[in-house]
Design an enzyme around this catalytic site. Structure first.
Site, PDB file in Angstrom:
ATOM      1  N   CYS A   1       0.827  -1.215   0.000  1.00  0.00           N
ATOM      2  CA  CYS A   1       0.000   0.000   0.000  1.00  0.00           C
ATOM      3  C   CYS A   1       0.858   1.262   0.000  1.00  0.00           C
ATOM      4  O   CYS A   1       1.608   1.483  -0.934  1.00  0.00           O
ATOM      5  CB  CYS A   1      -1.013  -0.021   1.146  1.00  0.00           C
TER       6      CYS A   1
ATOM      7  N   HIS B   1      -4.413  -4.750  -0.185  1.00  0.00           N
ATOM      8  CA  HIS B   1      -4.240  -5.328   1.154  1.00  0.00           C
ATOM      9  C   HIS B   1      -4.728  -6.773   1.185  1.00  0.00           C
ATOM     10  O   HIS B   1      -5.723  -7.099   1.824  1.00  0.00           O
ATOM     11  CB  HIS B   1      -5.019  -4.516   2.190  1.00  0.00           C
TER      12      HIS B   1
ATOM     13  N   GLU C   1      -3.508  -8.977   2.821  1.00  0.00           N
ATOM     14  CA  GLU C   1      -3.322  -9.457   4.199  1.00  0.00           C
ATOM     15  C   GLU C   1      -4.490  -9.114   5.122  1.00  0.00           C
ATOM     16  O   GLU C   1      -4.547  -9.606   6.264  1.00  0.00           O
ATOM     17  CB  GLU C   1      -2.027  -8.880   4.785  1.00  0.00           C
TER      18      GLU C   1
END
Length: 334
Positions: free
Chosen positions: A142, A234, A236
């Protein structure tokens, strides 16, 4: 295989409850295999949340991994106590003479600021420069991706007219690259950002390849020669990350749109749909396996003489060393 972290780290208990194999230091040292050493520069204000998200994925691999966390000395996070940082984190000064198999830089809630206005910008630039000689492969997430592309290649960011917020569909531009083994032709990944980049700016840099993109724009950019990866989304995120952000912004009175492709029927009262779990595991597993484990030197200190731009012979990699030991053991059993 396990991920090696301090047993008292709060993320450890969360991961163990999810049956993620976490190994304490004493047991790790009894294994006759060198763990991969990963350094994480965590720029997010809530350290524990980001730690858990990343460790959950790093720990879901057949490799033993040893993780160090660092924070910026030039700016102390407001949502994490100095006691917590002292116990679980180091500073750049603590690691600058070390070498790592992989380096991860997270996002940061500073995207609306110009890079040079960010309090820790000079320190982050120093760390990113250092990582090119002290880490075999780098993984920018990011804001970390935007910052890395700007610092290393001069790629400018642009402010989106509306926040890129939700779970977006993507496609692969380079289908046979190792990073995407196991990926479907189309896949979904969460995004949460106010900035973007122009593909024409990236295409002007001959060392960069746009690996994947989609409804949220450019998703993954890489310098494959130097093992550098820049991820704008993202993968994750856990199932409720977007919900937490949405609820926070609504509570603060912000005019925030419902996350795209997240709630059934766009109804925030319903349980979110997770569309990116397999993508997250494949992305991190492939990075660790193909760009770190199978290429990094077994003696990591040899990076002093051999920056990753001078690729080492496979005979000196962790992968080859372990494979050779297995072959010897197998031959003795015959």
């Amino acid at each position: 295989m396990p991920i090696k972290i301090p047993s008292t780290l709060p993320a450890s208990q969360i991961l163990e409850s999810e049956n993620i194999f976490v190994m304490d230091t004493e047991r790790a040292y009894t294994q006759d295999i060198r763990p991969l050493k990963i350094l994480i520069l965590n720029l997010m204000p809530n350290k524990t949340v980001t730690e858990t998200q990343l460790l959950r994925l790093l720990g879901n691999t057949p490799l033993q991994i040893e993780v160090d966390f660092i924070y910026t000395e030039s700016y102390l996070p407001k949502h994490t106590s100095i006691q917590y940082l002292s116990q679980f984190y180091g500073t750049f000064e603590d690691v600058k003479d070390k070498y790592y198999d992989g380096f991860i830089i997270t996002g940061a809630p500073v995207e609306r600021m110009e890079y040079e206005e960010v309090a820790y910008w000079k320190e982050v630039c120093e760390i990113m420069d250092w990582s090119r000689k002290h880490a075999w492969s780098t993984f920018h997430i990011c804001w970390g991706a935007f910052a890395g592309l700007y610092h290393h290649y001069g790629i400018k960011k642009y402010y989106e007219p509306k926040k890129v917020f939700g779970v977006y569909k993507h496609h692969l531009n380079v289908k046979h690259e190792k990073l995407f083994r196991g990926f479907d032709d189309e896949f979904y990944v969460p995004h949460s950002r106010h900035i973007g980049m122009k593909r024409e700016d990236i295409e002007k840099v001959k060392d960069l390849t746009i690996m994947a993109e989609g409804d949220a724009g450019v998703y993954i950019v890489a310098n494959l020669k130097d093992n550098e990866f820049f991820i704008t989304g993202h993968a994750e995120y856990d199932p409720y990350s977007l919900k937490s952000e949405y609820d926070r912004d609504i509570k603060a009175g912000m005019d925030m749109h419902i996350p795209i492709n997240y709630y059934p029927d766009d109804d925030p009262t319903k349980e979110p749909i997770v569309r990116w779990r397999s993508v997250a595991n494949l992305l991190f597993n492939n990075w660790l396996n193909y760009y770190v484990y199978q290429e990094t030197p077994y003696d990591i200190d040899t990076l002093k003489q051999n920056p990753r731009r001078n690729k080492l012979d496979k005979e000196r990699s962790v992968y080859f060393y372990v494979f050779k030991k297995i072959a010897i053991i197998f031959s003795l059993c015959l």
